[in-house]
Design an enzyme around this catalytic site. Structure first.
Site, PDB file in Angstrom:
ATOM      1  N   THR A 150       0.844  -1.201   0.000  1.00  0.00           N
ATOM      2  CA  THR A 150       0.000   0.000   0.000  1.00  0.00           C
ATOM      3  C   THR A 150       0.875   1.244   0.000  1.00  0.00           C
ATOM      4  O   THR A 150       2.082   1.182   0.224  1.00  0.00           O
ATOM      5  CB  THR A 150      -0.900   0.070   1.246  1.00  0.00           C
ATOM      6  OG1 THR A 150      -0.115   0.460   2.385  1.00  0.00           O
ATOM      7  CG2 THR A 150      -1.576  -1.241   1.519  1.00  0.00           C
ATOM      8  N   ASP A 151       0.264   2.380  -0.213  1.00  0.00           N
ATOM      9  CA  ASP A 151       0.914   3.644   0.052  1.00  0.00           C
ATOM     10  C   ASP A 151       0.601   4.021   1.506  1.00  0.00           C
ATOM     11  O   ASP A 151      -0.098   3.301   2.226  1.00  0.00           O
ATOM     12  CB  ASP A 151       0.435   4.717  -0.929  1.00  0.00           C
ATOM     13  CG  ASP A 151       1.456   5.831  -1.126  1.00  0.00           C
ATOM     14  OD1 ASP A 151       2.309   6.026  -0.233  1.00  0.00           O
ATOM     15  OD2 ASP A 151       1.410   6.523  -2.157  1.00  0.00           O
ATOM     16  N   TRP A 152       1.087   5.160   1.927  1.00  0.00           N
ATOM     17  CA  TRP A 152       1.069   5.612   3.316  1.00  0.00           C
ATOM     18  C   TRP A 152      -0.350   5.643   3.908  1.00  0.00           C
ATOM     19  O   TRP A 152      -1.214   6.389   3.455  1.00  0.00           O
ATOM     20  CB  TRP A 152       1.692   7.003   3.384  1.00  0.00           C
ATOM     21  CG  TRP A 152       1.944   7.560   4.737  1.00  0.00           C
ATOM     22  CD1 TRP A 152       1.094   8.318   5.475  1.00  0.00           C
ATOM     23  CD2 TRP A 152       3.146   7.426   5.507  1.00  0.00           C
ATOM     24  NE1 TRP A 152       1.683   8.675   6.658  1.00  0.00           N
ATOM     25  CE2 TRP A 152       2.947   8.146   6.712  1.00  0.00           C
ATOM     26  CE3 TRP A 152       4.362   6.781   5.307  1.00  0.00           C
ATOM     27  CZ2 TRP A 152       3.930   8.228   7.704  1.00  0.00           C
ATOM     28  CZ3 TRP A 152       5.339   6.868   6.281  1.00  0.00           C
ATOM     29  CH2 TRP A 152       5.119   7.579   7.465  1.00  0.00           C
TER      30      TRP A 152
END
Length: 783
Positions: free
Chosen positions: A317-319
């Site tokens: 995932t991203d942040w």
């Protein structure tokens, strides 16, 4: 029982990774095949508990396990908090850490100290190394002393994939020297919306150019054979799958509405090229497409990415984007439901990054039957395989002393060359450039004396605001021009400065009169304008025009009668149509890195002949944004009949534009055949001659136009390019090989096909006719 299980895993790890033991085993049992990496991973996987498996899927940020007042702020000097580290590893079994502490660069020695402590605890407790990752975007972002290349948009402007490959190779070496084996790069999103604040992280608006650059970057990061056991390589992470940057508003992480035909035509091929090049990991788009958060989209992550494209690597995932499914996007009523949606959609690892709720929720979901053990095993298998291929079981962290070329002069020369080839000459009225080497100049503008603006975001810190702390040894534009022309010939008056403790667009110390006065006794004015550093949502803007303070500075300086050379130092094409006609020459340096000032100074005096070409269409007006590959109706030359006005799409400068200090002529455009079957291969050749007086590099660009098709065709499409160096009077014949697949497009039925009919092949002002005799539908997996 716990101690027994740890002992088994530890013994397995030793047996699987020790070169001496493996060698003895193979020689003593010649009837046994050497154990594959996949077999090693399966053995480890079988020994893991559910809690350990979920831990492998969990990624936290470094601040969580360092000494500090909370999980968001670390003390300085930086130190790992033994108690917090033990909690992360022993209690939650975390498998990955990312980022830097306090959003600042560290020395290679400090990185080695921090990561060795993490790895020692992980190997002792679980027997599985942690996978550490950072955003090393245009060099090893968070390592002091690292070599910084141009940002991706500048590399796109070189139109030279070899420079991109070399930049990634140097970055991999210096990232691995920092004990970090995983790089969240390259960005293979498309820079097709000038308003988007991350356009400078892309290679530009064209999918073919981006695909070529992306594949080159993967080879640089991972090596020609993607052998990650080479400790000078890193696992690449292509991002952000898919169609990030296509937001309707132009603001970061806002909704995208994109039909699948457009997604497949202009956004998918760059990711496929990188997957075909062997990229080991991929990061998911933080946004929403057609109402569905991409992190919760099974059709995109599992059906398209994993099944159709055949991606076998790790999906991260991203942040905080699983939390965002609940917090921001409102499609999950609880965080637990958000975890369920994301993992079942195909996410393998969660960039959490600040807490352990993800692990607790996922364990409960598996026990409740909401997430299958098969899905968990698939995710962990992908994670373990990356760790195994990186050789982390054998060498969890290397030693700094093993990387003597870190920050070397050799690497710096590579970065300088890339910066020099990226610089694009957009205007050169009356051949005012190059300047005489005894010219008296005024250097002015907010970008004139700033290393921060030369580097952009992701430079020593996220937003690039800490560049001045680490880059003092390099030359700003002002300093480089002083070195080239002599300090006695160079005056400086900023006129405008950026407010470095505010937002990127805030300006201060505005004294235009002082700049005008300083121009009194000079021959030329070097006006350095553009933007301060930014990325992601902090870089959102409401007005694409360059600041009105900078416009006024340009207009007042032009009134002095001194010739103005405008130098654009910006991350996206800020509109300059209100005053660009006041300049005699315009140079675009993009975000060239630490050697951009030196490269620019060499271009200004002719020691380097500029060879950059625009990687995007530079707009003229805010309501005339478009790409070169537009549909015919988007830019007709005239509305015939009822209306008598020009409704064309006005551009300041076209995609692929860039001037030189020499001139080139094209002749003899020839096709090996003017009629082909849909699957045939054919060649296109053209003669290119340097008709000027100095050595120059030219980018030969081959475009095709489909004249009629079942779906309205794009105006034209870039199909091949090659950068060639020519001496004065020299001619070279450039040959390109294409096939029917290169003419194909995505039809309304979402199948990719080349249809029978007429095409134009175009290079420069030359064109040739091509006829395709039959329609061929291709397997989308093979395109």
């Amino acid at each position: 029982m716990k101690q027994y299980k740890l002992l088994i895993i530890g013994i397995l790890s030793l047996l699987l990774t020790s070169p001496s033991i493996a060698k003895t085993s193979d020689s003593e049992r010649p009837d046994k095949k050497k154990e594959t990496r996949e077999e090693k991973v399966e053995k480890i996987l079988k020994e893991l508990t559910l809690e350990e498996k979920v831990g492998q899927m969990t990624q936290i940020t470094l601040d969580v396990i360092t000494v500090g007042e909370n999980a968001y702020v670390s003390n300085e000097p930086l130190a790992v908090d033994t108690k917090l580290l033990q909690e992360a590893i022993r209690k939650y079994k975390i498998g990955s850490v990312l980022n830097t502490a306090n959003n600042r660069a560290r020395t290679p020695e400090k990185w080695n100290e921090v990561i060795s402590a993490i790895q020692d605890e992980a190997m002792k407790e679980i027997g599985i190394p942690v996978l550490y990752g950072v955003d090393a975007i245009h060099g090893t972002t968070y390592t002091a002393g690292a070599t910084f290349f141009p940002q991706q948009i500048g590399l796109g402007a070189t139109w030279n994939p070899e420079l991109t490959r070399r930049g990634a190779e140097v970055t991999a070496y210096e990232t691995r020297a920092s004990s970090i084996p995983w790089d969240f790069s390259p960005v293979l999103d498309m820079g097709r919306n000038p308003r988007w604040p991350r356009i400078w992280e892309t290679y530009g608006e064209d999918v073919y150019l981006t695909s070529q650059m992306g594949a080159a970057a993967i080879k640089g990061y991972e090596g020609e054979n993607n052998d990650l056991s080479d400790e000078t390589r890193v696992a690449a992470c292509i991002k952000h799958f898919i169609a990030y940057g296509a937001e309707k508003s132009g603001k970061d992480r806002t909704p995208t509405y994109l039909p699948e035909i457009e997604l497949r035509e202009h956004y998918l091929p760059s990711y496929k090229a990188a997957i075909d090049a062997g990229a080991h990991t991929i990061m998911i788009n933080s946004g929403i497409i057609n109402g569905v958060p991409v992190h919760a989209n099974y059709e995109l992550i599992t059906r398209l990415l994993k099944e159709e494209l055949g991606f076998q690597g790790l999906v991260v995932t991203d942040w905080a984007d699983i939390e965002n499914i609940h917090n921001r996007d409102k499609v999950a009523e609880t965080h637990k439901e958000a975890v369920k949606l994301a993992i079942n959609a195909g996410i393998d690892m969660a960039m959490v990054p600040y807490n352990y709720n993800f692990t607790t929720n996922l364990i409960e979901l598996v026990k409740e039957g909401e997430v299958s053990m098969e899905r968990i095993d698939d995710a962990v298998r992908r994670i373990l395989l990356v760790k195994e291929e990186l050789g982390l079981f054998k060498t969890p962290y290397p030693k700094v002393k093993d990387y003597p070329r870190f920050g070397s002069e050799e690497f710096e020369k590579d970065a300088y060359k890339a910066a020099a080839e990226s610089i694009t000459l957009l205007e050169n009225n009356n051949d005012i450039l190059p300047l005489p080497k005894n010219a008296r100049v005024l250097v002015t503008g907010p970008n004139a004396n700033s290393m921060r603006t030369l580097n952009g975001g992701w430079s020593y810190s996220w937003q690039g605001e800490k560049v001045h702390e680490f880059a003092a040894e390099y030359n700003t534009i002002l300093e480089a021009v002083q070195n080239k022309l002599g300090k006695e010939n160079v005056k400086y008056a900023a006129g405008i400065e950026y407010k470095n403790d505010g937002q990127y667009y805030e300006e201060q110390n505005i004294d235009i009169d002082a700049a005008v006065a300083a121009a009194k006794d000079v021959d030329y004015i070097l006006l350095c304008i553009g933007e301060n550093t930014y990325t992601e949502s902090p870089g959102n803007l409401h007005d694409l025009y360059i600041s009105q303070n900078q416009r006024k500075l340009a207009e007042e300086l032009a009134k002095t009668g001194k010739p103005v050379v405008m130098i654009l130092n910006e991350g996206r094409p800020r509109l300059v149509s209100q005053f660009v006609d006041k300049a005699e020459a315009v140079l675009h340096v993009y975000l060239p890195g630490n050697f951009g000032g030196d490269a620019l100074a060499d271009v200004l005096v002719g020691d380097v002949n500029p060879s950059g070409k625009l990687p995007y269409s530079y707009p003229m007006y805010p309501n005339a944004l478009g790409t070169y590959d537009h549909k015919p109706s988007e830019a007709p030359t005239k509305m015939e009949g009822m209306y008598d006005y020009d409704s064309s799409m006005p551009l300041q400068w076209r995609f692929g534009h860039g001037l030189s200090y020499t001139s080139f002529d094209y002749a003899n455009l020839t096709l090996s055949s003017n009629e082909i079957n849909g699957e045939d291969t054919f060649t296109v050749s053209v003669d290119v001659k340097n008709t000027g007086e100095v050595v120059g590099k030219e980018v030969v660009q081959l475009y095709t136009s489909d004249l009629y098709a079942s779906v309205t065709p794009d105006n034209k499409r870039l199909r091949r390019f090659e950068k060639v160096e020519l001496k004065p009077g020299e001619t070279k014949t450039i040959k390109f090989t294409l096939s029917g697949k290169d003419l194909a497009f995505v039809r309304a039925d979402l199948k990719t096909a080349v249809e029978k009919g007429d095409f134009k092949v175009k290079i420069d002002k030359l064109s040739a006719d091509l006829k395709v005799k039959n329609t061929v539908v291709f397997d989308n997996k093979e395109i």
